[in-house]
Write an enzyme that holds these catalytic residues in place. Structure first.
Site, mmCIF file in Angstrom:
data_model
loop_
_atom_site.group_PDB
_atom_site.id
_atom_site.type_symbol
_atom_site.label_atom_id
_atom_site.label_comp_id
_atom_site.label_asym_id
_atom_site.label_seq_id
_atom_site.Cartn_x
_atom_site.Cartn_y
_atom_site.Cartn_z
ATOM 1 N N LYS A 199 0.862 -1.182 0.000
ATOM 2 C CA LYS A 199 0.000 0.000 0.000
ATOM 3 C C LYS A 199 0.895 1.227 0.000
ATOM 4 O O LYS A 199 1.758 1.386 0.860
ATOM 5 C CB LYS A 199 -0.909 -0.006 1.219
ATOM 6 C CG LYS A 199 -1.728 1.264 1.332
ATOM 7 C CD LYS A 199 -2.780 1.168 2.395
ATOM 8 C CE LYS A 199 -3.500 2.487 2.543
ATOM 9 N NZ LYS A 199 -4.562 2.407 3.544
ATOM 10 N N ARG A 237 -10.884 9.867 2.114
ATOM 11 C CA ARG A 237 -10.759 10.535 3.418
ATOM 12 C C ARG A 237 -11.959 11.444 3.669
ATOM 13 O O ARG A 237 -12.396 11.584 4.811
ATOM 14 C CB ARG A 237 -9.413 11.257 3.501
ATOM 15 C CG ARG A 237 -8.268 10.232 3.535
ATOM 16 C CD ARG A 237 -6.880 10.856 3.565
ATOM 17 N NE ARG A 237 -5.856 9.827 3.381
ATOM 18 C CZ ARG A 237 -4.585 10.061 3.116
ATOM 19 N NH1 ARG A 237 -4.152 11.305 3.005
ATOM 20 N NH2 ARG A 237 -3.721 9.058 2.960
ATOM 21 N N GLU A 243 7.482 -6.807 1.096
ATOM 22 C CA GLU A 243 6.250 -6.700 1.899
ATOM 23 C C GLU A 243 5.348 -7.916 1.667
ATOM 24 O O GLU A 243 4.804 -8.492 2.605
ATOM 25 C CB GLU A 243 5.475 -5.423 1.520
ATOM 26 C CG GLU A 243 6.038 -4.127 2.066
ATOM 27 C CD GLU A 243 5.728 -3.933 3.554
ATOM 28 O OE1 GLU A 243 5.113 -4.816 4.169
ATOM 29 O OE2 GLU A 243 6.130 -2.884 4.091
ATOM 30 N N LYS A 273 -2.246 -1.472 -3.825
ATOM 31 C CA LYS A 273 -3.095 -0.293 -3.734
ATOM 32 C C LYS A 273 -2.253 0.962 -3.795
ATOM 33 O O LYS A 273 -1.247 1.018 -3.090
ATOM 34 C CB LYS A 273 -3.852 -0.354 -2.409
ATOM 35 C CG LYS A 273 -4.738 0.829 -2.134
ATOM 36 C CD LYS A 273 -5.344 0.672 -0.780
ATOM 37 C CE LYS A 273 -6.043 1.962 -0.429
ATOM 38 N NZ LYS A 273 -6.353 2.034 0.962
ATOM 39 N N SER A 296 -10.317 5.628 -4.534
ATOM 40 C CA SER A 296 -11.275 6.719 -4.696
ATOM 41 C C SER A 296 -10.829 7.757 -5.718
ATOM 42 O O SER A 296 -11.625 8.221 -6.535
ATOM 43 C CB SER A 296 -11.522 7.373 -3.332
ATOM 44 O OG SER A 296 -10.306 7.845 -2.770
ATOM 45 N N TYR A 304 -15.334 1.141 -6.738
ATOM 46 C CA TYR A 304 -16.619 1.808 -6.488
ATOM 47 C C TYR A 304 -17.552 1.678 -7.689
ATOM 48 O O TYR A 304 -18.739 1.943 -7.583
ATOM 49 C CB TYR A 304 -16.370 3.280 -6.130
ATOM 50 C CG TYR A 304 -15.467 3.433 -4.925
ATOM 51 C CD1 TYR A 304 -15.981 3.288 -3.641
ATOM 52 C CD2 TYR A 304 -14.100 3.650 -5.065
ATOM 53 C CE1 TYR A 304 -15.160 3.384 -2.527
ATOM 54 C CE2 TYR A 304 -13.264 3.752 -3.967
ATOM 55 C CZ TYR A 304 -13.802 3.612 -2.695
ATOM 56 O OH TYR A 304 -12.983 3.689 -1.598
#
Ligand code: PBG
Length: 335
Positions: free
Chosen positions: A205, A215, A244, A259, A285, A324
């Site tokens: 991320k 946010r 990671e 992400k 987003s 979304y």
């Protein structure tokens, strides 16, 4: 694999297989179905509430009853999983994020409402991170110097994951980027008997500029001071993403996530090529907002932009995509 075995033109003509719709369908390498989609939803207090989010046109926060209705809609569209994020009222936010551990918080009530509405017909993914609950908007506990502390935060994340699993979450998804949290959460889930609760790790991320509308949606934008660069990754790094991912798999993650999405498809491909695990990506987003802004500006057609970008995730190696646009895409794909 390079071209040496190809028949030279005109014996070889790559346009032959592209020349009709049936032939393009027959030769298509990548398939996108509603089954590849995870639908992120924002939950707010109240009942009968729908709160549009200005920076995410077409996306709303829903009160718990509305979330249950969205879950029924998802099942009817063939979307297999929802991801839930809370808009926590300001008076329930605190420096120590204690509302995250409340078994009756918005997320836990939403999980139960989905379960009541849809049984096990749909998966529920809950986000493990403290930012929707902290008064400062950071994903963890902050010390006197403003540093987000690792180990103390992990202890809370473990408790948060247990509370979510207790409410009935199927997948817990740590999005906080603390070191060691996957192993700690996995051991705690095993210890509590939640042996089939999956962990989808936000393994790679990035500290990205594409999270702004999110946010707003969870109510953190005005609270957050500074940035998240001491825990989220530097967008310049790819090798580090592989480290990671390696750690999170070794610690017990069932799947990993990259992400944001489109700007990081190279990371998806490298992870998929290196590790034999399910990889997901989050079309975040800011990416959604850019597509919508492009559509509003006449730069492209929503249908085509959405299907092309989601297909690109699949081509890059994703098992599925958090987006979304999930209900919009699912409708297109089943039309
Ligand atoms: C925070 C979290 C973020 C997103 C998902 N979980 C934002 C952040 O790290 O500040 C972003 C998702 C999006 O932008 O759609 N734990």
């Amino acid at each position: 694999m390079t071209g040496s075995y190809l028949a030279p033109y005109p014996l070889g003509r790559l346009r032959r297989t592209r020349s009709t719709a049936w032939s393009r369908a027959l030769h298509r390498e990548t398939v996108l179905t509603p089954g590849n989609l995870i639908w992120p939803l924002f939950v707010c207090e109240g009942s009968g509430e729908e709160q549009p989010i200005a920076s995410l046109p077409g996306v709303s926060r829903w009160s718990v009853d509305g979330i249950a209705a969205r879950a029924r809609e998802a099942v009817s569209l063939g979307i297999p999983c929802l991801a839930l994020f809370p808009h926590t009222p300001a008076d329930l936010r605190s420096a120590d994020a204690r509302e995250a551990l409340n078994p009756d918080n918005l997320i836990c009530r939403a999980v139960k409402a989905i379960r009541d509405a849809c049984g096990s017909d749909i998966g529920v993914l809950t986000d493990v991170a403290l930012d929707p609950y902290t008064s400062h908007g950071q994903d963890g506990l902050v010390d006197a110097q403003g540093y987000v502390v690792n180990d103390g935060t992990v202890e809370l994340l473990v408790e948060q994951a247990l509370v979510q699993a207790g409410a009935g979450a199927d997948i817990v998804a740590p999005s906080d980027m603390m070191d060691g949290r996957i192993g700690a959460i996995r051991r705690a889930l095993e210890g509590a008997g939640h042996v089939n609760v999956q962990i989808m790790s936000y393994a790679a991320k990035y500290a990205s500029a594409f999270y702004g509308p999110f946010r707003d949606a969870v109510g953190s934008r005005g609270l957050l001071k500074g940035d998240k660069k001491s825990y989220q990754m530097d967008p310049a790094n790819g090798e580090e993403a592989l480290r990671e991912v390696a750690l999170d798999i070794a610690e017990g993650a069932d799947s990993v996530m990259v992400k944001p999405g489109l700007p990081y498809l190279d990371i998806v491909r490298r992870v998929k090529d290196r590790f034999d695990v399910p990889v997901f990506a989050y079309q975040v987003s800011g990416e959604y907002a850019m597509i919508e802004a492009g559509v509003a500006a006449g730069a492209g057609e929503r249908e085509a932009l959405v299907l092309e970008t989601l297909t690109a995730f699949r081509r890059a190696g994703c098992s599925g995509v958090l987006t979304y646009h999930a209900p919009f895409a699912a409708r297109l794909l089943s039309a």
